[in-house]
Design a protein around this motif. Sequence first.
Motif, short mmCIF file in Angstrom:
data_model
loop_
_atom_site.label_atom_id
_atom_site.label_comp_id
_atom_site.label_asym_id
_atom_site.label_seq_id
_atom_site.Cartn_x
_atom_site.Cartn_y
_atom_site.Cartn_z
N ASN A 189 37.83 13.50 58.76
CA ASN A 189 38.50 14.74 59.48
C ASN A 189 37.61 15.98 59.65
N ASN A 190 36.49 15.67 60.28
CA ASN A 190 35.70 16.84 60.91
C ASN A 190 35.05 16.43 62.23
N PRO A 191 35.77 16.12 63.28
CA PRO A 191 35.41 15.49 64.50
C PRO A 191 34.30 16.35 64.97
N ASN A 192 34.35 17.69 64.83
CA ASN A 192 33.40 18.69 65.35
C ASN A 192 32.35 18.92 64.67
N GLY A 193 31.97 18.35 63.33
CA GLY A 193 31.10 18.87 62.60
C GLY A 193 29.76 17.97 63.01
N ALA A 194 28.64 17.96 61.89
CA ALA A 194 27.45 17.53 62.12
C ALA A 194 27.06 16.47 61.04
N GLY A 195 25.99 15.69 61.46
CA GLY A 195 25.61 14.95 60.32
C GLY A 195 24.16 14.34 60.69
N THR A 196 23.93 13.51 59.78
CA THR A 196 22.55 12.51 60.23
C THR A 196 22.87 11.06 59.27
N THR A 197 22.20 9.98 59.48
CA THR A 197 21.98 9.08 58.73
C THR A 197 21.00 9.24 57.86
N HIS A 234 29.53 20.65 48.03
CA HIS A 234 29.02 19.06 48.50
C HIS A 234 30.08 18.32 47.83
N VAL A 235 30.85 17.39 48.42
CA VAL A 235 31.52 16.39 47.77
C VAL A 235 30.90 14.99 48.09
N ASP A 236 30.47 14.40 46.94
CA ASP A 236 30.00 13.05 47.00
C ASP A 236 30.99 11.89 46.83
N CYS A 237 31.04 11.27 48.25
CA CYS A 237 31.89 10.17 48.39
C CYS A 237 31.33 9.00 48.49
N CYS A 238 29.84 8.99 48.32
CA CYS A 238 29.11 7.81 48.46
C CYS A 238 29.83 6.38 47.85
N LEU A 239 30.47 6.52 46.93
CA LEU A 239 31.10 5.58 46.17
C LEU A 239 32.46 5.31 46.88
N GLY A 240 33.30 6.39 47.11
CA GLY A 240 34.45 6.16 47.67
C GLY A 240 34.28 5.77 49.02
N SER A 241 33.34 6.16 49.83
CA SER A 241 33.03 5.71 51.03
C SER A 241 34.25 5.42 51.94
N PHE A 242 34.08 4.15 52.25
CA PHE A 242 35.32 3.43 53.24
C PHE A 242 36.52 2.91 52.40
N ILE A 243 36.87 3.71 51.28
CA ILE A 243 38.09 3.28 50.56
C ILE A 243 38.73 4.67 50.55
N MET A 244 38.28 5.78 50.21
CA MET A 244 39.07 7.14 49.94
C MET A 244 39.56 7.43 51.30
N PRO A 245 39.06 7.69 52.25
CA PRO A 245 39.65 7.98 53.50
C PRO A 245 40.88 7.08 54.03
N LYS A 263 24.66 -1.23 52.63
CA LYS A 263 23.55 -1.03 51.79
C LYS A 263 22.42 -0.62 52.58
N GLY A 264 21.58 0.41 52.18
CA GLY A 264 20.51 0.99 52.90
C GLY A 264 20.92 2.00 54.02
N SER A 265 21.98 2.36 54.19
CA SER A 265 22.55 3.14 55.14
C SER A 265 23.76 4.24 54.58
N SER A 266 23.62 5.47 54.89
CA SER A 266 24.45 6.39 54.32
C SER A 266 24.44 7.37 55.36
N ILE A 267 25.43 8.54 55.37
CA ILE A 267 25.56 9.63 56.22
C ILE A 267 25.88 10.74 55.37
N ILE A 268 25.09 11.81 55.80
CA ILE A 268 25.28 13.20 55.04
C ILE A 268 25.88 13.98 56.22
N MET A 269 27.12 14.79 56.11
CA MET A 269 27.90 15.27 57.05
C MET A 269 28.11 16.76 56.61
N TYR A 270 27.85 17.60 57.70
CA TYR A 270 28.07 18.86 57.37
C TYR A 270 29.54 19.54 58.19
N ARG A 271 29.84 20.71 57.61
CA ARG A 271 31.22 21.30 58.39
C ARG A 271 30.52 21.70 59.73
#
Length: 541
Positions: free
Chosen positions: A190-198, A307-318, A346-354
């Motif tokens: 829920n932040n389509p206008n935000g920013a991030g990197t892999t 910072h909210v760590d959703c690494c483990l929640g990933s594609f379940i929490m949303p 595995k081997g891939s993650s996203i860090i997102m910013y507002r």
Amino acid sequence: MSLFLSRVNLPVLSPTGRNFWENVKTAVVVYIIFTRLVKTERHVRARGIVHSVVDVYKSVVQETLLLALRFPAARKKVENELAKARLEIEKKLVPQGPGVTRHLSLPDQGHDTDWIIKEMAKMDEESGSHVDWRDGKVSGAVYHGGEDMQKVIIAAMERYCVSNPLHPDVFPAVRKMEAEIVAMVLKLYNNPNGAGTTTSGGTESIIMAVKTYRDWARATKGITEPEMVVPITAHAAFDKGAAYLGVKVHTIPVHPETRQVDIKRVRRAINANTIMIVGSAINFPDGNQDDIFALGKLASKHKVGLHVDCCLGSFIMPFLEEAGFPVQPFDFRVEGVTSISCDTHKGSSIIMYRDAALRRYQYYINPDWVGGLYGSPSIAGSRPGAIIAGTWAALQYMGHSGYLESCKQIVTAAKTIARRIKSEIPELRILGNPPASVVAFASAHESELNVLEVGDAMSKKGWHLNALSKPAAVHIAVTRLTIPVVDQFIADLKDSVREAQITPSGKGTMVMLYGLGQSSAVGPTMVGHIAEAFLDTMYKA
């Protein structure tokens, strides 16, 4: 000599000059004492008086015991025990025997594909106790989406196996896929206008967040002694990042029942040097979610990062809300949330910013390097484009409906495990109220049952679960592979509880390792040495 000195006119300070330098020295001493008192006050306020006194006591006892261990007899005994531990680790990890082939130098001539595949199969056989993760008995670790999905990922990775996103002009498709991955995940949170990197994984995403807030606070607030406030259940990657980047960490206890971080203690720990606070959705140890809404209010009030760590929640929490499961707010819709980490593969993650302005503090740019202008978004310079391609392919293959269905099945399985433990195994208790895929259980009465004995008994039945401490507990991270074996898990758990009650061995890995960690003030140090031996063994050919 005395005649020479008598002829030298030595400068003599006037009373005014002496008073000036005395005042300077006094001011310096007062400043040093004042800054030390401020640091001590902040430390005690964050940890509490009792905890601070206990920390000092433990530190004194630890130093005393470590000093005693320097005596030859004690040191020799400890070294002998550590040597035994190293041998045990090597027996488990390093193939033994005369039939083992070791490849310690380049072959004179290269081998063909058939030879390589056969040699890999031979290495699997030499390893002996090779775990078949397909039977669903491995907690987390393997996130398998099925044979068809695996083929899709392999095809994508093969197509881009030599690509390198460091050169977007050479590999424009990989650059496009990477940008699209970030955009898809930002929209999911829920932040389509935000920013991030892999990044290369959840740990790197977390370290990048720590680096970003450190540099942001230095640039905008002038903070040179940065501090961060994290729940005790936060991932160890936060401590790792703080150790790498010179940030002081205040760890805050969680409520014994809800397993959510103590908001009052977080509030007390925030001070003028705080750069960020942390919440998990969900945390790794027991799978519970912190009160992100309350943390967001604190972050907004004190103008620090959250910072909210959703690494483990990933594609379940949303997907929990749409799947019909209760969930507390956790994403960018919560005011005060400024960054989120989410693992995509595995081997891939996203860090997102507002916003993109905050993301810029993550970048490293060197305009003066003799090799030319150098800039990179994260820790890595050159990166494997194949991982990005595989991640993009996985997202496209699963789609919204695929992840929604996967969420329903995984969370249903996890809640079934929690419900059946509560209703059928009274000797155990569930930690908190886990909303997603992780279920942790502890002994209902520690004096009657050692839950780590239960964990070791489960290991003998082929289960690979995670041991926890503070309190002693065991958790299972449910994946799609776990879904068909829920009944078997409960049955084996019941048997393991009975075995732990009737015939506790006291020699299992969980019991021995975690028991050592709690055995004395130097226990953690000894466990640290064993961990070092384990890491050394990882690279023993």
